[in-house]
Motif scaffolding. Structure first.
Motif, PDB file in Angstrom:
ATOM      1  N   THR A  28       0.840  -1.199   0.000  1.00 24.53           N
ATOM      2  CA  THR A  28       0.000   0.000   0.000  1.00 24.53           C
ATOM      3  C   THR A  28       0.875   1.249   0.000  1.00 24.53           C
ATOM      4  O   THR A  28       1.845   1.343   0.740  1.00 24.53           O
ATOM      5  CB  THR A  28      -0.918   0.014   1.241  1.00 24.53           C
ATOM      6  N   ILE A  29       0.505   2.223  -0.833  1.00 24.70           N
ATOM      7  CA  ILE A  29       1.221   3.498  -0.893  1.00 24.70           C
ATOM      8  C   ILE A  29       0.480   4.511  -0.035  1.00 24.70           C
ATOM      9  O   ILE A  29      -0.738   4.675  -0.154  1.00 24.70           O
ATOM     10  CB  ILE A  29       1.311   4.013  -2.341  1.00 24.70           C
ATOM     11  N   GLU A  30       1.203   5.166   0.859  1.00 25.99           N
ATOM     12  CA  GLU A  30       0.589   6.185   1.691  1.00 25.99           C
ATOM     13  C   GLU A  30       1.385   7.478   1.602  1.00 25.99           C
ATOM     14  O   GLU A  30       2.579   7.480   1.280  1.00 25.99           O
ATOM     15  CB  GLU A  30       0.492   5.719   3.143  1.00 25.99           C
ATOM     16  N   GLY A  31       0.734   8.608   1.875  1.00 26.53           N
ATOM     17  CA  GLY A  31       1.361   9.908   1.779  1.00 26.53           C
ATOM     18  C   GLY A  31       2.461  10.109   2.802  1.00 26.53           C
ATOM     19  O   GLY A  31       2.547   9.405   3.811  1.00 26.53           O
ATOM     20  N   GLY A  32       3.310  11.108   2.544  1.00 24.39           N
ATOM     21  CA  GLY A  32       4.492  11.312   3.365  1.00 24.39           C
ATOM     22  C   GLY A  32       4.239  11.848   4.751  1.00 24.39           C
ATOM     23  O   GLY A  32       5.151  11.803   5.602  1.00 24.39           O
ATOM     24  N   ARG A  33       3.034  12.359   5.028  1.00 23.83           N
ATOM     25  CA  ARG A  33       2.764  12.904   6.364  1.00 23.83           C
ATOM     26  C   ARG A  33       3.043  11.891   7.464  1.00 23.83           C
ATOM     27  O   ARG A  33       3.534  12.246   8.542  1.00 23.83           O
ATOM     28  CB  ARG A  33       1.303  13.341   6.452  1.00 23.83           C
ATOM     29  N   VAL A  34       2.719  10.617   7.220  1.00 29.06           N
ATOM     30  CA  VAL A  34       2.858   9.609   8.273  1.00 29.06           C
ATOM     31  C   VAL A  34       4.303   9.488   8.737  1.00 29.06           C
ATOM     32  O   VAL A  34       4.570   9.194   9.906  1.00 29.06           O
ATOM     33  CB  VAL A  34       2.332   8.236   7.799  1.00 29.06           C
ATOM     34  N   VAL A  35       5.244   9.719   7.820  1.00 33.03           N
ATOM     35  CA  VAL A  35       6.658   9.629   8.183  1.00 33.03           C
ATOM     36  C   VAL A  35       6.978  10.640   9.278  1.00 33.03           C
ATOM     37  O   VAL A  35       7.620  10.318  10.291  1.00 33.03           O
ATOM     38  CB  VAL A  35       7.549   9.860   6.944  1.00 33.03           C
TER      39      VAL A  35
END
Length: 786
Positions: free
Chosen positions: A157-164
């Protein structure tokens, strides 16, 4: 800046001064103390324009490529992460990986630089439109965040960079050299965006670009606020590009000191402190990860006066250009620095990453502005003519990543809408303009540093100049004072390059004996409209020995390194490596109409053509040559014969052998891989590696008992840890951390008694890396008798 930070900078400079004096470098601390930001001033933005030349041709080719690209496709991930409908399908290559978005930053910088270089209104309009979309994305998010990078979870799954950065802010920091919490160098990618926004503001006057940058900097500031110094240093173990430079530039552009304070949080102590203390610990460091750190130190020095970081920048530049660089001005092998003064041992097909050279030019320009030292210009010219110009194919939009130095190799280019490597992005920028380093001003003294056809129209100074040049093919330069207000110009200082041979200078048709100082010829007079300066360089062919091996040389004529033309890139090379006899530089005739020179060599008695290296697109070439007398040649051939004999002896002892990375050999040995495993080629030897989570295996067979498994590695391979198993039994845990020599090495692993007899299905060998590490590359594996 805090007082304790200033004190730390003074301590670093003091440490450097003590080390420099102990090493006998008495003048170095004085150089640093004499640095004065702005000593050499650039002409006013937009005042220098290129005239027709190969530099103008390169800019035109780049412009065509910039107009071909679709900004909507480069903005795809930015729109998606902001919850906005995308305006185009995402591009492939790196733009379809978690580093997505880096190209947009480069692209925005290139458009802005192109506008600054020649006033291109179309480029400005496109830059403005991109900034408007970035502002829209930022407003949709509501917290200052705007980005294109992503993260891929274990389930794909690809998720946006905010989670990093949510994780990092909580103290959950998992930093590898190129991964931060599973995302590919997010700060590196953000730096490209910051740089693009700041260029759009500086070159195009776009105020929204500055506001977007401020909003994004605020987001970064908030996410990093909970981290203490040790945690921040842990974050910096992952490549972060030029974040400190861009944040310092943001501080200068806004007058807000908080951004300089944030920039200083990106000071990577483990790298900068040794440099400030005069220690070259660059061996095995990823080259382009480090250079932007020094750019940040340089810009920081200009703003807060930390001379410890200025010393680090100068020491780094001197070490890289003097001890880690190739004849064309590039550096690194397989992207990494090696032991100082080992260039002769690293003439390979994976040298000279372009990003490094662009950043080294930028660092040199900082140092030149502080000091006026001609050595920075000499390096700039070498790298510009030989590496930068060679990096873009003349048809535009095709760029090299590496520029091979190995004889018989050819440059390999990206496809215009294919790979989107880092060097595609820097390629856009480095070919967007060539006007920013031609002239400089030291008060009312004009320095002419590069002899590139151009005009200078500086209305504020009341000065108009026009320069023509036949370089690099011939040595004639003319500089005309079109108009000059009284007192606008006190002197013209002409750089006399190290390659010039004899330099004859005429003013208004009369030869003058201009005094020389620090690499420049000084012309002082009351300058009037129509005054004409002419320079004639003789351009002899020069032999330049490699720093660590004087028997390995390159050739230079004028600003250009000469390369032997070894035939079309799409045809096999005959394998005959050119070598040069003593005195070869006197054997070249004048160049032909195509700029080529020919010479008869012992290795090529029918003649061999030489051309400027940058011109050999779609051709195989040689840049470095053995420079022998007859006795040395015989010794060289004897050493090569001994190596072949050693290899033949190994083959006789072998029951079976595989060449990992070679398709036919792998197929014959039931090769299989899982996860990330890649075929590689190094020094024309095929090999294979495996990354974290991957593995590869193959089967060796023999009819007699085996005693050893033999593996071939490169002796300076590092950060490699892996287990070797045979038929499910671990037989070795290998750690490759360099120190085994600048050559291939072979390691023999004893087989346990239970594994020595020939198995019915053969010996199944498995290579599996430790978590967080890579395995190999393995460049050969042999099953050996006792």
């Amino acid at each position: 800046m805090k007082a304790m930070d200033i004190d730390a900078g003074r301590r670093r400079l003091l440490a450097w001064s003590v080390a420099a004096i102990a090493a006998g470098w008495m003048g170095f601390p004085q150089q640093v103390l004499a640095f004065a930001p702005g000593r050499i001033a650039r002409p006013a933005p937009g005042s220098v324009r290129l005239l027709p030349s190969m530099f103008a041709d390169a800019v035109a080719a780049t412009r065509g490529y910039l107009m071909r690209l679709d900004p909507g496709r480069l903005l795809h991930n930015f729109h998606v992460q902001a919850g906005l409908p995308p305006q185009g399908k995402v591009y492939g290559g790196w733009e379809s990986d978690t580093i997505a978005g880096h190209t947009l930053g480069h692209y925005l910088s290139a458009l802005a630089l192109m506008h600054e270089g020649d006033g291109d209104a179309t480029c400005k309009a496109r830059a403005d439109a991109i900034v408007a979309e970035l502002k829209r994305c930022q407003q949709a998010g509501g917290d200052g965040y705007v980005a294109g990078f992503t993260r891929k979870r274990e389930d794909g799954t690809i998720e946006g960079g905010r989670v990093v950065f949510d994780e990092v802010s909580r103290g959950d920091i998992r930093a590898l050299p190129f991964r931060l919490n599973g995302s590919w160098a997010p700060f590196y990618t953000w730096h490209k965006l910051f740089a693009g926004l700041l260029d759009a503001h500086r070159c195009c006057g776009n105020q929204d670009a500055l506001e977007v940058a401020v909003g994004l900097a605020g987001y970064v500031e908030r996410k990093l606020a909970p981290l203490d110094h040790a945690q921040m240093q842990q974050v910096l173990d992952c490549e972060f590009g030029g974040m400190p430079e861009s944040l310092a530039e943001l501080s200068a552009g806004t007058g807000d000191a908080r951004w300089l304070a944030l920039a200083r949080r990106f000071r990577h102590d483990v790298v900068l402190d040794p440099l400030a203390a005069g220690h070259d610990r660059l061996n095995r460091l990823h080259a382009n990860t480090q250079i932007p750190k020094l750019l940040g130190a340089a810009r920081g020095f200009e703003l807060d006066g930390d001379r410890g970081d200025a010393a680090a920048a100068l020491f780094f530049w001197q070490r890289v250009t003097g001890h880690h660089s190739y004849a064309i001005g590039g550096n690194s092998d397989r992207e990494y620095f090696q032991t100082p003064d080992t260039i002769s041992k690293y003439v390979t097909e994976q040298t000279c990453e372009h990003c490094n050279t662009l950043n080294m030019l930028r660092l040199g320009r900082y140092l030149h502005r502080w000091s006026g030292d001609v050595r920075h210009v000499e390096f700039h010219e070498r790298a510009l003519y030989n590496h930068i110009l060679s990096q873009q194919h003349p048809d535009g939009g095709r760029y090299t990543y590496m520029t091979p130095m190995l004889s018989g190799e050819a440059r390999k280019y990206s496809e215009p809408e294919g790979e989107f490597w880092c060097c595609v992005g820097t390629g856009m920028e480095s070919h967007a303009q060539f006007s920013d380093a031609i002239y400089g001003f030291d008060g009312r003294d004009l320095t002419v540093d590069l002899y590139i056809p151009s005009t200078l129209e500086d209305a504020e100074r009341g000065l108009s100049l026009r320069m023509s040049s036949t370089l690099p093919d011939a040595g004639q330069v003319a500089l005309e004072v079109v108009s000059a207000m009284p007192g606008a110009l006190r002197s013209v200082q002409l750089r006399i390059p190290s390659w010039a041979g004899q330099a004859r200078i005429l003013v208004n048709g009369h030869e003058v004996g201009a005094p020389r100082r620090n690499g420049y010829a000084l012309l002082e007079r009351e300058w009037r409209d129509g005054d004409r300066i002419e320079i004639e360089f003789t351009l002899p062919v020069l032999v330049e020995p490699c720093g660590d091996d004087p028997a390995l040389v390159s050739l230079r004529r004028g600003p250009c390194v000469l390369a032997a033309d070894l035939g079309p890139a799409d045809q096999p090379w005959d394998g005959i490596e050119p070598w040069l006899p003593a005195g070869v530089e006197r054997s070249f005739g004048p160049p032909g109409e195509d700029g080529r020179l020919s010479v008869n060599l012992p290795s090529h008695p029918r003649g061999l053509a030489f051309a400027p290296f940058h011109a050999l697109h779609e051709r195989r070439y040689a840049v470095y040559f053995r420079h022998f007398d007859a006795e040395a040649r015989r010794a060289w051939e004897a050493a090569q014969a001994a190596r072949r004999k050693q290899a033949e002896a190994l083959d006789r002892r072998s029951l079976d052998r595989i060449v990992p990375g070679d398709e036919a050999s792998e197929r014959a040995h039931a090769f299989a891989s899982t996860g990330d495993s890649y075929a590689v080629s190094y020094r024309r030897q095929s090999g294979r590696d495996a990354r974290t989570g991957g593995a590869f295996e193959f089967t060796l067979r023999g009819e007699r008992a085996a005693s050893f498994l033999r593996m071939r590695y490169w002796g300076e391979e590092h950060r490699r840890r892996f287990t070797i198993s045979v038929n499910g039994t671990p037989i070795a845990h290998e750690v490759l951390d360099g120190g085994r020599g600048d050559d291939f090495v072979e390691v023999e692993y004893p087989l346990p008694d239970a594994l020595r007899a020939p198995p019915a299905d053969g010996w199944r060998v498995r290579i599996e890396p430790d978590a967080g590490y890579s395995a190999g590359p393995v460049f050969g594996s042999w099953l050996l008798e006792a």
